[in-house]
Motif scaffolding. Sequence first.
Motif, PDB file in Angstrom:
ATOM      1  N   GLY A 183       0.831  -1.206   0.000  1.00  0.00           N
ATOM      2  CA  GLY A 183       0.000   0.000   0.000  1.00  0.00           C
ATOM      3  C   GLY A 183       0.864   1.254   0.000  1.00  0.00           C
ATOM      4  O   GLY A 183       0.624   2.203  -0.760  1.00  0.00           O
ATOM      5  N   PHE A 184       1.882   1.248   0.833  1.00  0.00           N
ATOM      6  CA  PHE A 184       2.791   2.397   0.918  1.00  0.00           C
ATOM      7  C   PHE A 184       3.439   2.675  -0.437  1.00  0.00           C
ATOM      8  O   PHE A 184       3.481   3.819  -0.906  1.00  0.00           O
ATOM      9  CB  PHE A 184       3.856   2.108   1.983  1.00  0.00           C
ATOM     10  N   GLU A 185       3.902   1.614  -1.087  1.00  0.00           N
ATOM     11  CA  GLU A 185       4.555   1.771  -2.400  1.00  0.00           C
ATOM     12  C   GLU A 185       3.597   2.338  -3.448  1.00  0.00           C
ATOM     13  O   GLU A 185       3.977   3.180  -4.253  1.00  0.00           O
ATOM     14  CB  GLU A 185       5.120   0.425  -2.883  1.00  0.00           C
ATOM     15  N   ILE A 186       2.350   1.853  -3.422  1.00  0.00           N
ATOM     16  CA  ILE A 186       1.374   2.333  -4.408  1.00  0.00           C
ATOM     17  C   ILE A 186       1.098   3.823  -4.187  1.00  0.00           C
ATOM     18  O   ILE A 186       1.100   4.621  -5.121  1.00  0.00           O
ATOM     19  CB  ILE A 186       0.044   1.543  -4.295  1.00  0.00           C
ATOM     20  N   ILE A 187       0.869   4.201  -2.922  1.00  0.00           N
ATOM     21  CA  ILE A 187       0.407   5.572  -2.651  1.00  0.00           C
ATOM     22  C   ILE A 187       1.540   6.583  -2.785  1.00  0.00           C
ATOM     23  O   ILE A 187       1.341   7.688  -3.282  1.00  0.00           O
ATOM     24  CB  ILE A 187      -0.238   5.666  -1.248  1.00  0.00           C
ATOM     25  N   ARG A 188       2.739   6.195  -2.361  1.00  0.00           N
ATOM     26  CA  ARG A 188       3.779   7.221  -2.344  1.00  0.00           C
ATOM     27  C   ARG A 188       4.247   7.629  -3.737  1.00  0.00           C
ATOM     28  O   ARG A 188       4.892   8.654  -3.909  1.00  0.00           O
ATOM     29  CB  ARG A 188       4.950   6.802  -1.467  1.00  0.00           C
ATOM     30  N   LYS A 189       3.893   6.839  -4.739  1.00  0.00           N
ATOM     31  CA  LYS A 189       4.207   7.226  -6.120  1.00  0.00           C
ATOM     32  C   LYS A 189       3.304   8.340  -6.616  1.00  0.00           C
ATOM     33  O   LYS A 189       3.580   8.972  -7.626  1.00  0.00           O
ATOM     34  CB  LYS A 189       4.044   6.013  -7.043  1.00  0.00           C
ATOM     35  N   ARG A 190       2.198   8.543  -5.911  1.00  0.00           N
ATOM     36  CA  ARG A 190       1.246   9.564  -6.344  1.00  0.00           C
ATOM     37  C   ARG A 190       1.681  10.911  -5.801  1.00  0.00           C
ATOM     38  O   ARG A 190       1.673  11.124  -4.596  1.00  0.00           O
ATOM     39  CB  ARG A 190      -0.165   9.254  -5.816  1.00  0.00           C
ATOM     40  N   ARG A 191       2.014  11.802  -6.715  1.00  0.00           N
ATOM     41  CA  ARG A 191       2.531  13.094  -6.263  1.00  0.00           C
ATOM     42  C   ARG A 191       1.471  13.945  -5.575  1.00  0.00           C
ATOM     43  O   ARG A 191       1.786  14.789  -4.753  1.00  0.00           O
ATOM     44  CB  ARG A 191       3.156  13.839  -7.445  1.00  0.00           C
ATOM     45  N   GLU A 192       0.174  13.717  -5.945  1.00  0.00           N
ATOM     46  CA  GLU A 192      -0.883  14.561  -5.375  1.00  0.00           C
ATOM     47  C   GLU A 192      -1.277  14.131  -3.953  1.00  0.00           C
ATOM     48  O   GLU A 192      -2.069  14.790  -3.296  1.00  0.00           O
ATOM     49  CB  GLU A 192      -2.112  14.580  -6.297  1.00  0.00           C
ATOM     50  N   ILE A 193      -0.707  13.012  -3.498  1.00  0.00           N
ATOM     51  CA  ILE A 193      -1.011  12.575  -2.125  1.00  0.00           C
ATOM     52  C   ILE A 193       0.246  12.737  -1.281  1.00  0.00           C
ATOM     53  O   ILE A 193       1.341  12.375  -1.707  1.00  0.00           O
ATOM     54  CB  ILE A 193      -1.473  11.098  -2.099  1.00  0.00           C
ATOM     55  N   SER A 194       0.082  13.257  -0.075  1.00  0.00           N
ATOM     56  CA  SER A 194       1.258  13.545   0.744  1.00  0.00           C
ATOM     57  C   SER A 194       1.937  12.255   1.223  1.00  0.00           C
ATOM     58  O   SER A 194       1.301  11.201   1.318  1.00  0.00           O
ATOM     59  CB  SER A 194       0.854  14.385   1.957  1.00  0.00           C
TER      60      SER A 194
END
Length: 376
Positions: free
Chosen positions: A195-206
């Motif tokens: 989950g961390f890997e998926i989300i942290r690639k998204r620049r619009e999410i902190s």
Amino acid sequence: MQRVSLAVLQSGMTVAGNVRGADGRLLVRNGMVLTDASIKKLASLGIGSVYIRNPLFEAIDVPELVREDTRVKLIRALQTAFAGYQKSGDLDTAALRGEVKTMVAEIVGNRESMIHTFDLRTYQDYVYAHSVNVAIISVLIALSLDYNEARLIDLALGALLHDIGMLAVPKDIILKVGNLTPAESEAMQRHVNDGFEIIRKRREISTLAAHVAFQHHERIDGTGYPRRLKGDNIHEYARIVAVADIFDALIADRPYRKGMLPHEAYEIMMTLADKYLDKAILDIFLANVAIYPVGTVVRLSGGETAVVASVRPRLQARPVVKILLDAAGAVVENGPDLDLAEHLTVFVTKVYKEHELFELRAFAAGLRNDGGGATQ
Ligand SMILES: [Fe+2]
């Protein structure tokens, strides 16, 4: 009116209030008498519960922290985002963010409302409904910590996506009844890293919101995973989401057990302070959750049956109740309100589960009869 979940809806009940789909389309009109076919249709549309007319409940108004259609739209948006990710490997959060803003605005506007868990336990599709509930509870907790709107939205996004890593966990492990083997539990625990890997690639999410996925299974005493972080080393977002996550999991129906009632879950939560959960955050949560939500039907120590009419923060164990049936089981027309904070010798001795209500003859008669049928 009374909120009744789909599993116990019966033909002959009268709908109170229009039921709309996620797109705003009218699905069931106010005043419609349900048939088996219309109940089936509601189920196929993903509607978890509807308001039903019940003369015994006429004066009971269940407060909603978040409007029903907002909740439905958020669940759909989350499903769409997850499905899109599975298809293309790309997580598009633009639509999600719009719905999150609406949700946060509603919670801010209703901040005096407490968490009435009846309106949290509605949908069958566990991961999505659970994630939305976790986001709602998290935002309410964060309001007491004076988060501004930007941080509330950030936290809510992190909460909504906290279990996105579960997409990679095999279904048979997720649904397994009984203990997991070491290999299975390793696969399960990997959802926090994924989950961390998926989300942290998204620049619009902190990055902080991504850490909710990474840290929501850490425990305050250092016995959690993946990094056995202790105390304040766990980010506050994750400490908030952990409280919301555990509570909603306790009250949800799962394949292997029935969900707990709020007062049962409340007691379990209290035992987790300083072990799994941050005590200060847990205390905020406990002050904002109704142990006996409005609309709960209870038996009192004198033998009467009553419905919870209102609950005040910090007096959750002593709600105001309205007497429905006397000790002999006869309907009390326009029963009096009883403030348990003033009547200290009266206690709640039983909380009726939804299906048990239908075993109360007078109660069931009221539900299946539009107006006047309560005094059977
Ligand atoms: Fe999780």
